[in-house]
Design a protein around this motif. Structure first.
Motif, short mmCIF file in Angstrom:
data_model
loop_
_atom_site.label_atom_id
_atom_site.label_comp_id
_atom_site.label_asym_id
_atom_site.label_seq_id
_atom_site.Cartn_x
_atom_site.Cartn_y
_atom_site.Cartn_z
N TYR A 103 0.84 -1.20 0.00
CA TYR A 103 0.00 0.00 0.00
C TYR A 103 0.88 1.25 0.00
N CYS A 110 -5.49 0.19 -4.30
CA CYS A 110 -6.84 -0.01 -3.76
C CYS A 110 -7.10 -1.47 -3.40
N CYS A 126 -5.87 -1.89 0.12
CA CYS A 126 -6.74 -1.18 1.06
C CYS A 126 -8.02 -1.98 1.33
N LYS A 127 -8.68 -2.42 0.25
CA LYS A 127 -9.91 -3.20 0.40
C LYS A 127 -9.62 -4.56 1.03
N ARG A 141 -10.34 -0.17 -10.80
CA ARG A 141 -10.99 -0.52 -9.55
C ARG A 141 -10.46 -1.86 -9.03
N GLY A 186 -9.87 -2.79 -6.16
CA GLY A 186 -10.52 -3.22 -4.93
C GLY A 186 -11.59 -4.27 -5.18
N CYS A 217 -10.84 7.95 -1.36
CA CYS A 217 -9.98 8.06 -0.19
C CYS A 217 -8.84 9.03 -0.44
N SER A 236 -5.82 8.64 -2.91
CA SER A 236 -5.97 8.83 -4.35
C SER A 236 -5.42 10.17 -4.81
#
Length: 300
Positions: A115, A123, A126-127, A161, A163, A205, A208
């Motif tokens: 991260y 992402c 994070c997810k 995306r 995540g 978030c 970004s």
């Protein structure tokens, strides 16, 4: 947690040109979506919703309450330095409006080297951190049968995306996307339910705002959070402060650009951003650019 996915039935009937931005979903449209959601949540008695206070997760939370009852739904808010202070407060207010309690889940993605490295796949980590914490600390404690998050059908088609892969890994449900609901559908349904966030701008978030491959640090996140909060206090409703070392590159709505370069807003904007620790303030004439850092890297 268990999850199944089937082909999406398609989004709501398309409104007349230009109408998607203003028309609320009708009671019949809401009833259809609720019936479809009820079928997809068959067997789920208690659902955890990964909740941010944005329009997507707020709509999912509100729909789930109507299907399962308030006692059958838990809002799960991931809290870390990448969550803006204003967004944390607003999320609690939205959940209170919907009638659901919030469980804050402390996440530590900032301690993960992957991260911190801030690649285009940031992402995902994070997810993955959020869903791992939910799996390990929340599911059993709150007797959850499943966890869902607010990906919509437009999100599912975007290449920036990552995540989404974390959601798949952890068997997290994505009912809005599976029902074929686009962002326009989500806003129309939110209006139909009189949710205060129906027209809320997207609020990615804070990480970004940092260019990929430049390290994500708590200090950079703090600077961005402080600068953006101060600018909202000046009446700028939708904005980004991109972190380029000593330089803050400010993205505003196109209609806000003219007044941002004349007094009194020009000096107030400059002072607010400098107070967050930046030496220079640059105004991006391109306005707000969603995915500006990630899309060029993932679509080459």
């Amino acid at each position: 947690m268990t999850a199944t996915r089937t082909a999406a039935p398609g989004h709501l009937a398309a409104p007349a040109a230009g109408d998607a931005a203003v028309r609320a979903a009708t009671p019949d449209e809401l009833a259809t979506v609720l019936e479809d959601l009820r079928g997809r949540l068959a067997g789920v008695r208690r659902l955890g919703v990964a909740f941010s206070g944005g329009v997507d997760s707020s709509l999912l939370l509100a729909l789930a309450v109507r299907v399962l009852g308030a006692d059958g739904v838990v809002a799960l808010l991931g809290v870390s330095p990448s969550l803006a202070v204003d967004e944390r407060v607003a999320a609690h207010e939205v959940a209170r409006e919907i009638g659901v309690g919030v469980v804050e889940v402390t996440t530590h993605e900032g301690e993960r080297p992957e991260y911190q490295a801030n690649g285009p796949d940031r992402c995902f980590f994070c997810k993955d951190e959020l869903f791992t914490r939910i799996d390990d600390e929340v599911v059993a404690a709150h007797r959850l049968d499943a966890v869902a998050y607010g990906e919509n059908a437009d999100d599912a088609r975007r290449p920036d995306r990552p995540g989404s892969q974390a959601a798949t890994t952890h068997a997290v449900l994505r009912p809005l996307a599976d029902l074929g609901l686009t962002k326009a559908d989500v806003r129309r349904l939110a209006r139909g339910l009189d949710l205060a966030v129906a027209d809320k701008p997207a609020a990615p978030c804070l990480a970004s705002r940092i260019p990929h491959h430049e390290p994500v640090t708590p200090e950079k996140l703090r600077q961005v959070d402080q600068a953006e909060s101060a600018l909202r206090g000046l009446g700028l409703t939708d904005l980004r402060v991109r972190h380029h070392g000593d330089v803050a590159r400010v993205e505003l709505l196109a209609e806000d650009l003219p007044r941002a370069v004349v007094e009194p807003l020009r000096s107030a904007l400059q002072a607010a951003v400098r107070a967050a620790g930046f030496r220079f303030v640059a105004l991006d004439l391109g306005g707000i650019q969603s995915g500006a850092f990630t899309l060029p890297l993932v679509t080459r």
